[in-house]
Scaffold this motif. Structure first.
Motif, PDB file in Angstrom:
ATOM      1  N   THR A   4     -42.413 -97.612  18.460  1.00  0.00           N
ATOM      2  CA  THR A   4     -41.350 -98.573  18.567  1.00  0.00           C
ATOM      3  C   THR A   4     -39.928 -98.127  18.143  1.00  0.00           C
ATOM      4  OG1 THR A   4     -41.666 -99.265  16.288  1.00  0.00           O
ATOM      5  CG2 THR A   4     -43.212-100.167  17.958  1.00  0.00           C
ATOM      6  N   TYR A   5     -38.954 -98.973  18.375  1.00  0.00           N
ATOM      7  CA  TYR A   5     -37.459 -98.506  17.745  1.00  0.00           C
ATOM      8  C   TYR A   5     -37.602 -98.113  16.361  1.00  0.00           C
ATOM      9  CZ  TYR A   5     -35.651-101.519  21.642  1.00  0.00           C
ATOM     10  OH  TYR A   5     -35.165-102.089  22.662  1.00  0.00           O
ATOM     11  N   LYS A   6     -38.318 -98.997  15.582  1.00  0.00           N
ATOM     12  CA  LYS A   6     -38.433 -98.850  14.118  1.00  0.00           C
ATOM     13  C   LYS A   6     -39.301 -97.800  13.844  1.00  0.00           C
ATOM     14  CE  LYS A   6     -39.151-101.323   9.803  1.00  0.00           C
ATOM     15  NZ  LYS A   6     -39.566-102.815   9.265  1.00  0.00           N
ATOM     16  N   HIS A  55     -31.789-107.629  13.390  1.00  0.00           N
ATOM     17  CA  HIS A  55     -32.396-106.372  12.890  1.00  0.00           C
ATOM     18  C   HIS A  55     -32.025-105.747  11.509  1.00  0.00           C
ATOM     19  CE1 HIS A  55     -33.364-106.664  17.078  1.00  0.00           C
ATOM     20  NE2 HIS A  55     -34.256-105.553  17.062  1.00  0.00           N
ATOM     21  N   THR A 106     -31.308 -89.150  17.945  1.00  0.00           N
ATOM     22  CA  THR A 106     -30.993 -90.385  17.237  1.00  0.00           C
ATOM     23  C   THR A 106     -29.849 -91.414  18.014  1.00  0.00           C
ATOM     24  OG1 THR A 106     -31.859 -89.417  15.296  1.00  0.00           O
ATOM     25  CG2 THR A 106     -31.053 -91.682  15.147  1.00  0.00           C
ATOM     26  N   TRP A 149     -38.325 -91.110  24.690  1.00  0.00           N
ATOM     27  CA  TRP A 149     -37.576 -92.179  25.243  1.00  0.00           C
ATOM     28  C   TRP A 149     -36.012 -91.832  25.743  1.00  0.00           C
ATOM     29  CZ3 TRP A 149     -34.909 -97.129  22.864  1.00  0.00           C
ATOM     30  CH2 TRP A 149     -34.851 -97.900  23.982  1.00  0.00           C
ATOM     31  N   ILE A 198     -31.290 -92.921  20.986  1.00  0.00           N
ATOM     32  CA  ILE A 198     -32.236 -94.096  20.884  1.00  0.00           C
ATOM     33  C   ILE A 198     -31.539 -95.192  20.644  1.00  0.00           C
ATOM     34  CG2 ILE A 198     -34.067 -94.730  19.044  1.00  0.00           C
ATOM     35  CD1 ILE A 198     -35.121 -92.371  20.934  1.00  0.00           C
ATOM     36  N   LEU A 199     -30.504 -95.021  19.763  1.00  0.00           N
ATOM     37  CA  LEU A 199     -29.802 -96.427  19.578  1.00  0.00           C
ATOM     38  C   LEU A 199     -29.014 -97.104  20.886  1.00  0.00           C
ATOM     39  CD1 LEU A 199     -27.744 -95.952  16.094  1.00  0.00           C
ATOM     40  CD2 LEU A 199     -30.199 -96.695  16.502  1.00  0.00           C
ATOM     41  N   MET A 230     -31.640 -98.835  22.672  1.00  0.00           N
ATOM     42  CA  MET A 230     -31.745-100.275  22.236  1.00  0.00           C
ATOM     43  C   MET A 230     -30.763-101.077  22.822  1.00  0.00           C
ATOM     44  SD  MET A 230     -32.638 -99.407  18.082  1.00  0.00           S
ATOM     45  CE  MET A 230     -32.616-101.242  17.801  1.00  0.00           C
ATOM     46  N   ARG A 245     -39.601 -94.920  15.197  1.00  0.00           N
ATOM     47  CA  ARG A 245     -38.645 -93.686  15.469  1.00  0.00           C
ATOM     48  C   ARG A 245     -37.693 -93.315  14.196  1.00  0.00           C
ATOM     49  NH1 ARG A 245     -38.710 -95.836  20.655  1.00  0.00           N
ATOM     50  NH2 ARG A 245     -39.860 -94.567  22.168  1.00  0.00           N
TER      51      ARG A 245
END
Length: 369
Positions: free
Chosen positions: A151-153, A105, A177, A253, A180-181, A184, A155
């Motif tokens: 998507t992850y990206k 990534h 944030t 999420w 969110i990580l 993932m 956000r």
């Protein structure tokens, strides 16, 4: 760990406390809020569910114990629970550097502090990551495309190349944030969809039948939410119309990402803070103040995926939650072995009352009877 063998036994009772009913009705009237629900699970497993006010003020639809609310950041506790399960199984460690799990990534290189952030920092909110949800670009996109699937990206892109709030691990700053990580990471390690995993490992095993992934605008039995957010956020005063939320809550999420009845939220508080989904060692990490988390909000401290409150009933553990149109709080008082939750269908409750103080007051009335 045998996740399917550890259930909370809850006995429903019909007799409700008149003092609690009176207090909730007074809060609705005196604080001019649409409605409030409260659930308490006593030491013996008895559960009491209360509701006051309206789900829809204009239509005079009364709020009831089965109404669903977006529980906001309380949803981080489900992500924390799944992370702790991975730690228990030794699939990850708190000291692991997050970026090492994502060599492919390349876009993650634009996230502040990314080379120094560990899994422990994400759980503790000590990473220094800015809050993506406060960026105007997010709310502009919501307004332009309320059905957008994030998507992850999507956000994280709004914080690309931003200045970090502080050096990684050097201070405490709350940020969605971080989680969110963690989401993932959970999906990367397990090779499963986060919500599928949460359903299989948490919701179904513990009979949380009124807890729903925030994956669509129409959530079962959703109360109408009322908002007074600043105009810049482009949020309507009524955030639910015809049973549909004003945007796709999938944005939230693992930073929240669940909707729940208040009785399910109280059940989850009991499960989470008595360590049913994970080991005793994991529970200790969740409920022990982290090195940067002392009194970060007045007398409130932070562990991992949990606030630590100083209350009139002793030390307590819990989490608050916010979504446009909704405020929530769940809590566990270990000295009393009582779990409880409050949900309010407006997002300005914190401006007119202190939810922690209200919770303490309701618990006082509960234990006097």
């Amino acid at each position: 760990l045998l996740f399917f063998n550890c259930k909370t036994t809850v006995t429903k009772i019909q007799n409700l406390n008149p003092e609690i009913i009176a207090t909730l009705n007074a809060v609705v009237t005196n604080k001019n809020i649409p409605g409030i629900t409260f659930s308490i699970i006593r030491k013996n497993g008895q559960i009491e569910n209360y509701a006051a006010g309206f789900s829809d003020v204009e239509k005079k639809f009364k709020l009831n114990k089965d109404h669903t609310f977006f529980s906001g950041s309380i949803g981080k506790t489900y992500a924390a629970a799944l992370t702790m399960q991975l730690i228990d199984k030794k699939q990850i460690q708190l000291s692991d550097v997050f970026i090492n799990y994502f060599p492919d990534h390349e876009w993650l290189a634009q996230v502040p502090n990314i080379n120094d952030i560990t899994i422990g920092m994400l759980l503790q909110h000590t990473s220094g990551l800015p809050r993506y949800v406060l960026k105007p670009e997010i709310w502009k996109q919501i307004d332009e495309d309320p059905n957008k699937t994030w998507t992850y990206k999507d956000r994280l892109s709004v914080i690309f190349n931003d200045k970090a709030v502080h050096e990684a691990g050097k201070s405490w700053s709350y940020s969605d944030t971080n989680y969110i990580l963690l989401g993932m990471l959970i999906e990367k390690i397990t090779q499963n969809d986060y919500y599928d995993l949460a359903d299989y490992q948490l919701l179904k095993p513990y009979n949380l039948n009124q807890t729903y992934p925030s994956l669509k605008r129409n959530i079962s039995n959703l109360a109408v939410g009322y908002s007074k957010m600043p105009v810049a956020f482009l949020v309507p005063e009524k955030t639910v119309e015809g049973g549909s939320y004003f945007f796709n809550p999938q944005l939230e999420w693992t930073g929240g990402g669940m909707a729940s009845s208040t009785k399910d939220l109280a059940k989850w508080a009991k499960l989470y803070y008595t360590g049913k989904p994970f080991s005793a060692e994991a529970l200790a990490m969740i409920t022990t103040e982290n090195s940067k988390g002392h009194h970060i909000m007045e007398t409130n401290s932070y562990g991992m995926g949990s606030f630590i409150y100083e209350t009139k009933h002793g030390m307590a553990f819990g989490h608050s939650g916010f979504m446009p149109g909704f405020n929530s709080l769940f809590i566990y008082y270990p000295d009393l072995d009582i779990a409880a939750a409050i949900q309010i269908n407006c997002d300005y409750a914190g401006d007119v009352l202190n939810m922690n103080e209200l919770m303490d007051d309701l618990i006082s009335k509960a234990i006097q009877n």
